[in-house]
Design a protein around this motif. Structure first.
Motif, PDB file in Angstrom:
ATOM      1  N   LEU A  94      35.162  37.402  38.634  1.00 47.96           N
ATOM      2  CA  LEU A  94      35.572  36.667  37.452  1.00 47.96           C
ATOM      3  C   LEU A  94      36.218  35.546  37.359  1.00 47.96           C
ATOM      4  N   ALA A  95      36.634  35.152  38.714  1.00 44.83           N
ATOM      5  CA  ALA A  95      37.479  33.804  39.060  1.00 44.83           C
ATOM      6  C   ALA A  95      36.525  33.017  39.829  1.00 44.83           C
ATOM      7  N   GLU A 119      34.729  46.922  34.061  1.00 44.55           N
ATOM      8  CA  GLU A 119      35.804  47.186  34.914  1.00 44.55           C
ATOM      9  C   GLU A 119      35.172  46.964  36.406  1.00 44.55           C
ATOM     10  N   ARG A 146      34.963  43.295  36.973  1.00 47.15           N
ATOM     11  CA  ARG A 146      36.435  42.733  37.232  1.00 47.15           C
ATOM     12  C   ARG A 146      37.001  43.057  38.654  1.00 47.15           C
ATOM     13  N   GLN A 147      36.685  44.238  39.110  1.00 44.05           N
ATOM     14  CA  GLN A 147      37.387  44.806  40.391  1.00 44.05           C
ATOM     15  C   GLN A 147      36.100  43.978  41.495  1.00 44.05           C
ATOM     16  N   THR A 197      43.900  33.675  35.224  1.00 45.89           N
ATOM     17  CA  THR A 197      42.603  34.411  35.454  1.00 45.89           C
ATOM     18  C   THR A 197      42.418  34.780  36.908  1.00 45.89           C
ATOM     19  N   VAL A 198      42.958  34.255  37.651  1.00 45.96           N
ATOM     20  CA  VAL A 198      43.035  34.814  38.998  1.00 45.96           C
ATOM     21  C   VAL A 198      43.820  35.765  39.606  1.00 45.96           C
ATOM     22  N   ARG A 199      45.060  35.624  39.072  1.00 48.33           N
ATOM     23  CA  ARG A 199      46.306  36.361  39.609  1.00 48.33           C
ATOM     24  C   ARG A 199      46.106  37.896  38.774  1.00 48.33           C
ATOM     25  N   ASP A 200      45.798  37.705  37.601  1.00 49.52           N
ATOM     26  CA  ASP A 200      45.654  38.917  36.555  1.00 49.52           C
ATOM     27  C   ASP A 200      44.351  39.325  36.183  1.00 49.52           C
ATOM     28  N   ARG A 201      43.459  38.766  37.051  1.00 48.20           N
ATOM     29  CA  ARG A 201      41.999  39.359  36.860  1.00 48.20           C
ATOM     30  C   ARG A 201      41.757  39.305  35.321  1.00 48.20           C
ATOM     31  N   TRP A 202      42.081  38.239  34.707  1.00 53.72           N
ATOM     32  CA  TRP A 202      41.491  38.136  33.200  1.00 53.72           C
ATOM     33  C   TRP A 202      40.227  38.155  32.944  1.00 53.72           C
ATOM     34  N   GLY A 229      35.988  40.884  41.662  1.00 51.53           N
ATOM     35  CA  GLY A 229      36.752  39.793  42.117  1.00 51.53           C
ATOM     36  C   GLY A 229      35.913  38.295  41.614  1.00 51.53           C
TER      37      GLY A 229
END
Lengths: 395, 395, 395, 395
Positions: free
Chosen positions: C50-51, C42, C45-46, C112-117, C48
């Protein structure tokens, strides 16, 4: 650091040491010159050691292979090329013992003692340019063989040819080196092992009789004859070790007599330098391990040979594994030690006249016949699957 | 596997390649002969490359040290000894740049371009047998220096002497090689780097004037002059790499043209043998790593040199670490690669005439000056304590 | 000794360093605990990040693969398992880019960007227990896959299956991780890389639509898609290096803070011990070489990826060789360094709570997927015959 | 691949093999659990083997040290931690023999047989936090000792303290483990050798009588007592070997039962893979060399011990060199073998439950006490200068 404890050569100790001293005195100069060392071969002949392994039954002293191999190591410390010739002399003697009939053993081994025969060979199994044609009462040999160690200047030749694809299709002929049609060339020139007389032999309609073909041996289909290749491997093992021992000994002498410590080391003598100590210790200890494994393999092989044709498959496999392990370890260790000793001695030890690179050159050349990696693969197959090394011309 | 991409030598690409080809054509034969390669030195002179690093300001092309080092590597692939002479030419040019006054730079570097000077040296700092006595208007030099690379046949000599215990007590003199009292001996004989003319120079009352003493440089107390030893180290790095690249290339050629697979391998060509592939791959990949680190170190050093006397202590330390790491890696890798290539090629590649052992001999000899283990210790001290390599004659 | 120069992560530098610090603070404890690190996932993910590699076109920052790989290395210094998850996130992103249609790229990379997949995978090509059956409008997947890194806790899964014997027979499906019939097990337990969530995924009649099958890509028959396996390899390379860098850094800290010299060494601090310096220097310099080669390979790969589908066979081959060389070197060096650091620190550094053996355990586990010896063989074949590495699931 | 031929443990063969089997059955699980293995210590006690080396004179069987060491190796194949406890039991027995008076030998060795004493120790000479204060009729001990192998759960403790800077200033006390003021802590936690009970012992005004101080021995100033540290070293050697033998055996089992060949290898079973064979063979042969050297060292040491106090300086030096060489070789080989076996087995062999990394962890931890590089330096000094290893607490 020695090839063995005092008296390790039994009644031959004085003879072996004297021969080693004589060979060693001129080895560096002869490494530079290359070519054939006929005078030094004569020294070996005069030592009486050529018949060392001939059984008492045929007039020889019947020394064990353990002693023969230890002698190869000792001579290799002094002169790696002539140690090879010495070792391969005994390999031919063993070939007669392993493959010959009782009559042939009596004839050829008796003469080895009586006439002080120096044996050469033309047996390189990778060279398939020699052909044998059946003729009335014998064979006619035509073609050439390379890597014929000791052929030049020999009294008698052991010639082999494969008459089929199986290891057991290998045939050995014994013939005098002056047989009509034989041309033994003085064309050996390698960067190491420079005086092994391992040149080319040309066969031009050479006739050999059936009586000169070794065998049939009493037990040709047993593991016993396959000891030949194990003896051959073990001779190489000892030559590697002899070079490595000599290189490390020379380095010790040099460090004590010549080497200066580096200013940055803050020590009085090179022998006090912690980095040199570390490197010398690594070489020393790995060499001790290689020696211990070789000693163990030699004892086992000597025992198998002494036990005669009753050798079992299982004992043969264990012996083959022991011998191959010893050669792999000795080869790799000797390459490393002979390369690294210069780091103990420093730049001036590379002076051309010292020829201290000959130890590395000898080992480098000699570890390429029957590559160490192939041995490792065989040992790995044994470790992974339990399959013993295949009995072949090279195992 | 190449020293760099096409065009890596910029406008000198054709010249460098032609010179490499000419030197390479006779390198094996000259390795056998030893002695001085005056004709080949003349080829280098005629190539115009002797002035490569002379700044534009003094009439030279002002090539970067990155390019000079890449050229050393390329020439070392062809002829390791002459690559050494070529590299050390540029080291002497850099010495004038690092230690000389503007006037001396103009005088000596201008003449290097104009008169195509070939520089030799007598600077070995471990040899303390040369003394300098102050005389009116200059100095009188007496004694001998060993390992004087390139002195024989040179136009001008860079001579150094330590007048005290500190690295900064080192004095450089520039004098014509035919100065009265100088005797440049043709006595170099080592088992590797056989044509570097690294013999002895005897000084018998040789007079040098104050004007021939380099300096005082504008910033003698800065890290800038210590780049000299880093340049020297980097030249060695490139020579190691050149030998290793050439050895592996030769092995590739040999395997494709000559080598036979072992019967037990069950493959059609030696290049298909899994064990040979593994060994070749190990050599290849470790060599790529050594090359990448050398390239990185050369770029950093070239940059530090180009930046001039403002070099900071911190930048000097980082550069020294990069250069020492590269040399350690190149030396060890080249020793391993040049030793192991024979395992790819097999026994016949040890034929005397091929002289393929010269790669190992060259690297072995050249890695003993300024031992790799001392470099490793310096790097380890840096890693463990953060203390930078000491600026010395050898770092 | 750092992953790169300051600012090496460009605008993300602060983010990367903060994330590394957070992960590093608990890494030893989590190595002991094993299991899934959902809280730390997490954190990633936070951040940013991941993208990072999503092209600008689809709303991402379009960072280069050079930067992504450098980030993997930096995170691996802190936490090798989560660095793996981070790296493989980007591999799935690249898979969409390399194999997906423009529409699929828009859909999946946009999300992937929008939903932070967070992407997981089930692509291990050696595990052939998963089958795909053609159904109306799609496929039905049944069976299991092992080594499914990152699947547990992922938003979306990249699933691959080979529909034939050729590398190009490989099919990728993208499906949400909560698709009916999917069972993502929390059963990963290895002695290293303990929190990579690389457990088993069970497929029980999982339905995927044709639209969820990646492709057909515009240029499926070009070298371009084969970059996937080179990206995968390069992620491993960086993980090896991150562990080795961290281990050597930890050793440096420990030596400065804790270690005592041996009495026999006669030095004041462990950092002054010549033997420790030598060993630290060997590790340091070989690690520098591995880093330099990895940097060089990453630059080349990043460039090939950025160049898009026009990648030539020749450029692909050179890139594949560079990437494989880098991985081989990094793997071997990291094994050696992570094993040897204890010799710098001494016996007390093996205290269980420090868990300093995790560096070795991580590297040991991670170097067994796609074995280094196979890479070496490929490189050797290239060196000996010029045949490029075969484009496959693992090359 | 075995610790020795059948029947190698003489009349104890069945006992040793049964004990090894029992310990081996739970070793992996106990490696995971850590802590103290009191139940397994009880198994050793019940085997009767604790008194193996007690001379016949004092009621023991008087087994040779060769046999004791071979037993350590065999047990270490099954359980490295308990093999350590077993070996150090015998070291304490030998300490009484080497340093005790005849009366003390009778008392302590007699009780070792009669009461089946399990000995612990508090002798770590690098830990100087324990002090001895002279009191009336004895001494008072205060402070702590770390690395007190076997103390937890022991019947009797061997405690040593240096009363001066010389090796001979070392004093040994024997006291019951329940002596007032002794606190034996269960605080051992290392990543390897996890059940050796090597925690801390706290001494809080512990009183020992003069009679509990070993000696004066009949010949305290001879080389004889220095055999203690050689015995200690040899126990470590055997533990390294036991782990390496077990790791390679496990790998063989795994390859035969579980491993799949790589597709690219084109072979039917993993055991046929040429690369795996090569790697297995390298491990096998180097391990054979380490074993041969250890056997040779053990024989020499056993002989020196059996010869009693008349041991000469020269014989002591030769023995010390043999023992140190064996330990250096065994340590390095075991590290390499236990690291590399995973390359034979592949990624799935790293499954947490198998705990196959314990072999490496055990060897890694155990090779840091008395570092191998220090041994190498001693051996190098011997090779370079002829100076024998210094007789010290650790040599």
């Amino acid at each position: 650091l020695s090839a063995g404890s005092a008296g390790a050569f039994g009644p031959w100790t004085e003879t072996v040491e004297a021969l080693a001293a004589e060979l060693g005195a001129t080895a560096a100069a002869r490494d530079a010159a290359g070519g054939s060392a006929q005078a030094e071969r004569e020294l070996i002949r005069q030592s009486g050691l050529l018949a060392l392994a001939v059984p008492v039954e045929w007039g020889g002293p019947g020394a064990s292979w353990e002693l023969v191999l230890r002698t190869v190591r000792r001579l290799a410390q002094a002169d790696s090329s002539l140690a090879h010739l010495f070792g391969f002399q005994h390999l031919q003697v063993a070939t007669v013992r392993l493959f010959g009939t009782a009559e042939q053993q009596a004839r050829y081994l008796g003469a080895t003692v009586r006439d002080r025969w120096f044996w050469g060979n033309a047996v390189n199994s990778r060279d398939t340019r020699l052909t044998a044609t059946r003729i009335d009462g014998g064979w006619r040999l035509d073609g050439v063989k390379g890597f014929c160690s000791g052929a030049l200047g020999s009294d008698v030749l052991n010639v082999s040819i494969s008459t089929g694809p199986e290891p057991t299709d290998r045939t050995f002929f014994v013939l005098p080196s002056d047989r009509t049609g034989l041309e033994i060339r003085d064309d050996w020139n390698s960067f190491g092992q420079r005086q092994t007389d391992s040149g080319t032999v040309k066969f031009d309609g050479v006739v050999v009789t059936d009586a000169e073909r070794l065998g049939p041996a009493p037990a040709a289909d047993t593991p016993w004859p396959s000891l030949r290749s194990l003896l051959s491997q073990s001779i190489l093992t000892e030559i590697y070790l002899g070079n490595a021992i000599a290189a490390l000994e020379q380095a010790g002498h040099y460090v004590r007599a010549e080497a200066r410590p580096w200013a940055a080391s803050n020590v009085d003598t090179a022998g006090d330098d912690p980095t040199l100590q570390l490197r010398a210790g690594e070489s020393w200890a790995s060499l001790q391990a290689a020696i211990a494994l070789a000693d163990s393999g030699a004892a086992r092989l000597s025992n198998a040979y002494a036990g005669g044709p009753a050798l079992t498959e299982a004992a043969r496999a264990e012996t083959a594994v022991a011998v191959a392990s010893a050669r792999w370890m000795a080869g790799g260790t000797a390459l490393a030690v002979t390369q690294r000793v210069f780091e103990l001695m420093g730049a001036r030890s590379t002076a051309g006249g010292l020829r201290l690179d000959r130890y590395w050159r000898n080992v480098r050349v000699h570890t390429l016949h029957d590559p160490l990696d192939l041995r490792a693969r065989e040992l790995g197959r044994w470790a992974l699957t339990g399959a013993p090394p295949v009995a072949s011309a090279y195992s």
